[in-house]
Design an enzyme around this catalytic site. Structure first.
Site, PDB file in Angstrom:
ATOM      1  N   ASN A 214       0.882  -1.164   0.000  1.00 13.57           N
ATOM      2  CA  ASN A 214       0.000   0.000   0.000  1.00 13.57           C
ATOM      3  C   ASN A 214       0.926   1.222   0.000  1.00 13.57           C
ATOM      4  OD1 ASN A 214      -1.731   2.083   0.530  1.00 13.57           O
ATOM      5  ND2 ASN A 214      -2.716   1.122   2.295  1.00 13.57           N
TER       6      ASN A 214
ATOM      7  N   HIS B 144     -12.917   2.708   0.090  1.00 16.66           N
ATOM      8  CA  HIS B 144     -12.912   1.629   1.106  1.00 16.66           C
ATOM      9  C   HIS B 144     -13.595   0.372   0.565  1.00 16.66           C
ATOM     10  CE1 HIS B 144     -12.929   4.777   4.611  1.00 16.66           C
ATOM     11  NE2 HIS B 144     -11.680   4.387   4.359  1.00 16.66           N
TER      12      HIS B 144
ATOM     13  N   ARG C 248     -11.739  15.024   8.402  1.00 14.63           N
ATOM     14  CA  ARG C 248     -12.541  15.487   7.256  1.00 14.63           C
ATOM     15  C   ARG C 248     -13.960  15.806   7.709  1.00 14.63           C
ATOM     16  NH1 ARG C 248     -11.148  10.255   4.134  1.00 14.63           N
ATOM     17  NH2 ARG C 248      -8.910  10.504   3.858  1.00 14.63           N
TER      18      ARG C 248
ATOM     19  N   GLU D  50      -7.936  -5.631   5.015  1.00 16.02           N
ATOM     20  CA  GLU D  50      -7.804  -5.227   3.620  1.00 16.02           C
ATOM     21  C   GLU D  50      -6.618  -5.912   2.944  1.00 16.02           C
ATOM     22  OE1 GLU D  50      -8.475  -1.141   5.182  1.00 16.02           O
ATOM     23  OE2 GLU D  50      -9.186  -0.757   3.154  1.00 16.02           O
TER      24      GLU D  50
END
Ligand code: AMP
Length: 397
Positions: A7, A180, A241, A380
């Site tokens: 990643n 996601h 955010r 993930e």
């Protein structure tokens, strides 16, 4: 068969080497502050102590070289040779409308990912750098791209269109994409496995609540609504955010504070959300502690976070026309009984209720009503490794 999962972000690379026979993690770690003389390399081989080193790592190429050296180290390594790596799975953030599934990376795919840089200028270039570094360092090893957006390619038009002049969609592909996806798909499948029914027969809502947060409505295995949009800024309140706001606030704030558009963008992405509301932190553990000690701003922030989430759960159950399973995952979803309890209060009318003792214990199955309420750890990296294996098998069959 061994798969290396990467990643690659702007200044960090996270990695895991997974033995796919038994899905065992052989080693994992990360490199932070790439580009500096004081980059931090963290490495944890299976069954051995974690190693943390500070060293100069000037580029993504060097960072991946450092990872490979650690994996092959005679003392701390888990490989004799890099030829033992059978495939590399990359998390790629944005696949636009072009990529609806994971793909074997070749020159054409790289061009496509480059075309999608316009949608994710902060992510796709670094993802590609990782791919190119692996081409140099592990020549001939197949690489697979697993897109954060791909699971949401099934969003229907009414869910992905913004009510802007249609030319912005037609000419510039401005629409809602969602993110996601790997996590939402993984936990939805796990939930279906747990109840012992095919995912194709279930209506599921998945809440991925980490520092970035999003919620997805999964109708019979397909994503049909999701809260993040053209970028990951839309939707739920997140760590830093803002999530949904009135778009008219953007020129208004720019005017009030004499900010450029880029500065407003940074304010909405990096200084808002829980950090903005508490003026202290975006770490939920600290926010919950402060709220328990009576800090009013932390109490408001938690109330606003849970209210927004409740609103989306109600909306998505309406979109699905019913609900079988509600899933909580990621840092907050997996570990915060307070957030789950506050969000799900007074939702008995939907068939949602919670056993508070099980909720406090972060148990897997915490519901008592008609709707199953599950707390499922996301993974993930494993999902990326599984997809890599699937694509490699498809290629060789
Ligand atoms: P993630 O992005 O999935 O790593 O999640 C990070 C978020 O999870 C941070 O806000 C953490 O504070 C939060 N988190 C992790 N552990 C806990 C916990 N035990 N209680 C509440 N929040 C937690």
């Amino acid at each position: 068969m061994k798969v290396l999962v990467l990643n690659c972000g702007s200044s960090s690379i996270k990695f895991q080497l997974i033995e796919m026979e038994n899905e065992e993690v052989l080693a994992k770690g990360q490199t932070e502050k790439i580009g500096s003389q004081e980059a931090i390399f963290t490495y944890k081989p299976k069954g051995k102590e974690k190693i943390v080193r500070t060293q100069a790592i000037v580029s993504h190429d060097v960072a991946i070289e450092v990872v490979l050296r650690a994996l092959m180290d005679p003392y701390e390594g888990v490989l004799k040779s890099k030829t033992e790596i059978d495939g590399i799975g990359h998390r790629l953030v944005h696949g636009g409308e072009e990529f609806v599934d994971s793909v074997l990376i070749d020159e054409e795919v790289k061009k496509g990912v480059r075309r999608c840089i316009q949608f994710a200028p902060l992510h796709n270039p670094h993802n590609l750098r990782g791919v190119e570094a692996c081409e140099q360092l592990l020549p001939g090893v197949p690489q697979v791209g697993v897109f954060d957006t791909a699971f949401h390619h099934t969003l229907p038009l009414q869910a992905y269109l913004y009510a802007l002049p249609i030319k912005f969609y037609r000419e510039h592909k401005i629409r809602r994409y969602g993110f996601h996806g790997t996590s939402h798909a993984y936990v939805a499948r796990k939930a279906a496995e747990y109840v012992g029914k095919p995912v194709e027969s279930l209506k599921i809502i998945t809440c991925h609540l980490g520092n970035g947060a999003s919620i997805t409505a999964v109708d019979r295995g397909h994503s049909v609504e999701t809260s993040m949009g053209f970028t990951p800024l839309e939707g739920l309140i997140m760590g830093t955010r803002c999530g949904d706001i009135d778009p008219a606030l953007i020129p208004h704030i720019a005017d009030l504070e004499k900010l450029t558009l880029a500065q407003v963008d940074a304010l909405l992405n990096k200084k808002s959300g829980m950090l903005g509301l508490t003026e202290k932190t975006n770490d939920f553990r600290e926010i919950e502690d402060a709220a328990a000690a009576g800090d009013q701003q932390s109490i408001w922030a938690l109330e606003a976070f849970c209210h927004r989430l409740k609103k989306y759960i109600g909306a998505y159950s309406a979109v699905l026309g019913g609900l079988d399973i509600l899933v909580f995952t990621a840092g907050i979803g997996e570990h915060s009984p307070l957030v789950r309890a506050a969000t799900l209060k007074n939702m008995e009318y939907l068939g949602i209720s919670v056993d508070e003792a099980k909720n406090q214990a972060n148990a897997f199955d915490i519901g008592t009503g008609r709707v199953k309420v599950l707390v499922i750890p996301t993974n993930e990296e494993l999902a990326i490794a599984r997809d890599t294996l699937r694509i490699l098998k498809e290629r060789s069959s």
